[in-house]
Structure formats: C-alpha cells, structure tokens
Design an enzyme around this catalytic site. Structure first.
Site, PDB file in Angstrom:
ATOM      1  N   GLU B  66     -67.816  75.324  90.379  1.00 36.31           N
ATOM      2  CA  GLU B  66     -67.426  75.206  88.973  1.00 36.31           C
ATOM      3  C   GLU B  66     -66.270  76.133  88.605  1.00 36.31           C
ATOM      4  OE1 GLU B  66     -70.541  75.804  90.032  1.00 36.31           O
ATOM      5  OE2 GLU B  66     -71.548  73.887  89.686  1.00 36.31           O
ATOM      6  N   ASP B 125     -86.710  70.187  83.952  1.00 31.91           N
ATOM      7  CA  ASP B 125     -86.012  71.110  84.859  1.00 31.91           C
ATOM      8  C   ASP B 125     -86.240  72.576  84.507  1.00 31.91           C
ATOM      9  OD1 ASP B 125     -85.028  69.264  86.585  1.00 31.91           O
ATOM     10  OD2 ASP B 125     -83.005  69.201  85.749  1.00 31.91           O
TER      11      ASP B 125
END
Lengths: 283, 322
Positions: B66, B125
């Site tokens: 990223e 999650d």
C-alpha cells in the site's frame, strides 16, 4: 539546454559546492555532507543529461523528470536548479528561513520551480518516480524519469515494495540512482544496518544494475548515466549504484558521517571555500 | 421493525456502497481518459474488476504494497493522470499515513484515496480491519477533502464528482448490503450538506451508513410527536458549517451520528463549529474510545450504540438539555 563539457561541468561543480556550504553556513542548518558527495551527479544530470526546461511546468510533458527521494540533500539541488535558471540565484540566501520558497526539505507548497513532490520522509521517492514513469508510458511520452535515493534509505521497506513493482510492470523508462556513500546519521551503514550486497539485492529484484565506481569523478558520472540510458527500453528498469564520498571536495569533511547534518563555523567555511574555485561567481 | 415505520425515504433494494464506487469508477473512466485505477490485491473487494476489464492499460495491480501504491498514485498525477487507489480503509489511512501526508496532501496531488470496508459494519473480520479512526486521521491533513457517502447511489455520484474535482480526496465506503434510499440521478456537491428531512425539535447530523439509521430514527421520533431534522453530511471536510448553524439555530440541539470514534470524527467537527459560533446541546452517536470486534453488522451497531434506537435516545437527551 546546451550540454556542458566535462571541464565546464567540473567548474560548475566547484561553484555548486561553494553554494552548498554558503547556504548551510548562512542559516547554520542543513545537510552539507551528502550534498557535497552528490554534486557531480546533480551537475552532470542537469547540465549534461537531462532534457529539461527551466520554464517550469509541473506536468513536464515531453521532458525528462527528476525526483529526489533523500530530500535532506536539498542544498545541492537548490543550487543546481537556480544555476539552471529555474529561479533567481539570490533566492538561495533564503534557504531554511521563514517566508521562503527554499524550504529545509524540498516542497511544492510554496511553489518553488523545479520541485514536483515533497520529500524528506525517506523511502517514498522511488514509488513516485515509477508512477510518473508509468504515466509517461500511458501517454507515449518518450521522456526519461530519474530518481535519486540515499543508501541509508535502502533500509526503508517501501523501497523494496517499489523495487519489486517496477520490473513486474516493465517500467523501462526509469533510471534510479543510489548515492552509495556508506554513511548514515548514526555512523557507517555497515555498523548501523548492513546494506550489502546492494547490487545483488537489486539484481535479484529484476533490475539492470550498473556501478559508477568513481561517483565524484565527473567523466565517470557522465559515462555511467550514458550507460544507464543505453539500457532503457528493454523491459527492465535501471539502477545506478553511484559510489561517492560524503563531504567530497572539502578535506576536513570528506568520508565521514560527521557532516551529515551540521553547518560549518565561520572559520571552517573560510577554510572550505579556500579549497573550491569561485568559477561562476558566488550569489 | 423498520418495515412498519412510515419513513420519509424508502427502499426497494439493498446494495453495498463499494459497488457504487466500482460502478462510478467505470463511468468516470469512460468520461475521462486520464482516470487511472490502482489496487493493492483487493480488486474483487473494491469492485474494481469492471474498470480493470474495460481499461486494462489504465489499471495497475500493485500487490500487497500500500505504501508503494500511494507513491505511485502521487507520481501519476504529475502529468495529469487522476489516480483512484483502492484498498480497505484501514490500509488506505493508518498504514500509509506518512506517504499520504508527504507525497499526496503536502504535495497537493490529485489522488483519490478510495477506501472500503470502513467501520463496524465490516462485521465478522473484526477489529484489525474495522477502522474507526480514519475520518479523524484524514480530516487533520491540510489540503485533504474527506467524503463518506450513505448508500450505493450517493457513493456512485460521489465517485463521479471527485473525478471532476482537482485535489486530494479520501472517499470512504463499506461492505454491507445497505438500503438504497437516495435517488439514482442525484447531483453530488462536494462540501454541501443535504437536508433530507425538515424538522423543528432536534437536528440529526449523520454520515455514511448511519444516515439510513437517522432516517429511521426520524420516523420513530415522529410517532412520539417529536419533529427531527435529518441532515446528510456526506462531506466531513470541508464541512458545511452554514447548514449546521442554520439548522441548530432553528432546532436548538443536535445529535451527530457516525460509524467512527467520537474522537476525531464528524461529531468533533460539528462541536467545534457550534462552540465557535453558537453553543448548543449535542449528543454523540459513535464508538466511545474502543476497538470493534467480530459479529454481524446489525448486531455490532446495536452493541456499540450506533443504530436508530440509540439515535432516538440521544435525540431525546439532547432535547432535554435545551
């Protein structure tokens, strides 16, 4: 821009070194060590290699672009930009002072011509250069994109994200150079965090690596950049491992990390300037 | 329960806001050849597949990297490209804060940071991915515009709008299927709050998924004879302070509602606006200095006090403090 001969480049380098020392001395702040070490590279790039226009446009369409990742060596870049005509030489007097465009680390916020992205926080410049190179490819722009990184900066993780990306995406209009002076703030890189074998590491990531062994010899630096350029366009980026000496050109500054980020005193400045010809006239 | 309520806005179908982004991106790509896409190994999750398929030469798979993606995007702007980066909100902000700060915000680059799976509604999650601090981080950056649309249609409209706006933008959206209650032909005006429901007793300022909860809360309050105004603050920064002050001048109190920490979120920005101009009671709907956890989105919103029932309670409390 007219290409300077090796002799003219050498004379320019001497003046640029004077600029660096005077800028840092004036404000008693800044990074002379690696600025002096990279002087041949910057002078060779801007006065011999780069296809650029000092009538600055951010987009630089059709031009070669240069990105500095290790932004703390701003003094050498500012001197070379000013002496290339991007802005008035007198503006170098404002380096690191309040209300100046000539910021401590390169920035776009104040609109200094020649700067396309801020740098200073390390590890980011190669990614930016790759992005710019890919954008040129989309547009069919034949310009080359150059980046300079420090060697200590190779300890940042983002460098290796970028190193992995460029060969995968066949970014072959890019020449990245590492200022390989083997010094960082806390000492020799071998002691702080060993970088070796840098050549093997970059080759393993898929780059074409060339070594410029004499990074403070003007003819060698130009030759290295020519060699790098000849390797472009074949599907792989090029990495130029530029062996330099920190503080080169001033006998009491050379080869040590001590002058990474400190300014010379009045006496030290006088001593240093005595070693460097005022070839183009001080600002 | 909400089905029996007479809400001022209704829906016939649900979709995820991330699909609004994906569909908007393809349309933006058709309109402007300078639009490019970058994604960090989450093409499916970000719904960027259609863009990739239609514009392969303008799409860049970055892998799980990223930091590099933010730098690449910044570099691509330099000759006029308009890069849209795609990854989860957590990896779009905290993970790459310094890259965004220096290479995008400080350098004022025309990058669109598009962030999915924000907030508690990511669900199962859990807290590693449920970022609740991103609005705060991004709104603190000078030059940055921060947008958090409320449903599929608004997210699509926002995606098209930011492609035409020059400057760095953080666009936040999410994963769950959510009611589509705003019109498909809406015009998205960056920085312009949308008064969705007029009211007189209390103003509910909501952003993102919680705008729907605010619409439901208004109907519940109305049943009890309380008139609530609902304002959709899709743009956190620049904040439409005029709309906020005008509404609170009328209602005299407010509730802010967001899928974010109290600290640094929309509520903070509204409180600052009120304090500087005309202080009024404000109640906060948000997460109170804790991380999230695994669970179903609706269960998490209930547990952390972010649903319509809690907005109703907060509204009554705010009115009681007038």
């Amino acid at each position: 821009m007219e290409k300077l001969t090796t002799e003219q480049l050498q004379k320019t380098a001497s003046q640029v070194r004077r600029d660096i020392l005077r800028m840092v001395h004036e404000v008693q702040s800044g990074h002379p060590g690696a600025s002096l070490g990279c002087t041949e590279f910057f002078v060779a790039l801007y006065f011999n290699q780069l296809n650029h226009n000092s009538e600055f446009s951010m987009e630089g369409k059709g031009e070669d672009l240069f990105f500095l990742s290790n932004g703390h060596i701003s003094p050498v870049w500012y001197s070379v930009l000013a002496r290339s005509g991007y802005f008035d030489l007198e503006e170098l007097k404002t380096f690191r002072k309040i209300n100046s465009r000539v910021q401590g680390h390169p920035a776009t916020e104040e609109g200094l011509p020649g700067i396309r992205i801020a740098s200073g926080s390390l590890g980011q410049g190669l990614s930016v250069a790759i992005g710019a190179a890919q954008a040129k490819k989309i547009d069919g722009d034949k310009g080359i994109v150059y980046a300079l990184m420090g060697d200590g900066e190779q300890q940042e993780g983002q460098i290796w994200e970028a190193a992995m990306y460029a060969p995968h995406h066949k970014v072959d209009n890019l020449i990245a150079t590492i200022d390989f002076n083997r010094q960082q703030i806390d000492g020799p890189t071998a002691v702080v965090m060993d970088l070796d074998d840098l050549k093997a590491k970059w080759e393993a990531f898929g780059w074409q690596v060339i070594e410029t062994v004499k990074g403070n010899d003007m003819a060698s630096v130009v030759e290295g950049l020519e060699k790098a350029k000849a390797l472009l366009g074949n599907g792989k980026p090029v990495l130029n491992l530029l062996h330099t000496e920190m503080g080169f050109g001033v006998d009491f500054m050379v080869g040590t990390h001590k002058w990474h980020g400190i300014a010379p005193s009045d006496e030290q400045l006088e001593n240093a300037l005595g070693q460097l010809e005022e070839s183009l006239g001080d600002y | 329960m909400e089905k029996t309520l007479d809400t001022k806005y209704t829906y016939t179908e649900k979709s995820d806001t991330r699909s609004g982004f994906g569909d908007g991106l393809v349309e933006a790509g058709r309109k402007n050849p300078n639009v490019v896409g970058l994604c960090a190994d989450l093409i499916g999750s970000l719904k960027m597949g259609a863009f990739q398929k239609e514009f392969p030469e303008r799409f860049f798979q970055v892998g799980i990297a990223e930091a590099n993606m933010m730098g690449l995007a910044a570099g691509m702007t330099i000759n006029g490209k308009i890069p849209f980066t795609g990854t989860f909100a957590n990896f779009s902000t905290g993970r790459v804060y310094d890259q965004i700060r220096q290479s995008i915000a400080y350098s004022d680059k025309n990058v669109k940071i598009c962030a999915s799976h924000a907030g508690l509604t990511l669900g199962e999650d859990g807290a590693t991915h449920q970022i609740l601090e991103d609005l705060g981080m991004m709104k603190m950056l000078p030059n940055m515009t921060v947008i958090n649309p409320c449903d599929y249609n608004q997210t699509k409209a926002a995606t098209l709008a930011i492609a035409e706006y020059h400057g760095p933008v953080y666009l936040r959206f999410g994963r769950p299927k959510w009611p589509i209650f705003t019109p498909s032909d809406q015009k998205f005006e960056i920085g312009k709050a949308w008064k969705m429901i007029e009211g007189t007793d209390v103003t509910i300022f909501a952003t993102g998924h919680l705008v729907w909860e605010a619409v439901v809360a208004e109907a519940m309050l109305r049943e009890e004879g309380i008139s609530a105004e609902v304002i959709n603050i899709h743009t956190i920064k620049p904040l439409d302070t005029q709309a906020i002050l005008e509404s609170v001048a009328k209602t005299g109190c407010c509730v802010s509602a967001e899928e974010h920490q109290y600290n640094g979120g929309l509520g903070d920005s509204i409180a600052q606006t009120l304090i500087r101009n005309s202080p009024a009671p404000q109640e906060f709907i948000g997460v109170d200095d804790s991380f999230g956890e695994s669970g179903k989105p609706e269960d998490l919103l209930e547990k952390y006090g972010l649903n319509a029932e809690n907005i109703v309670k907060a509204a009554k409390k705010a009115i009681g403090r007038k």
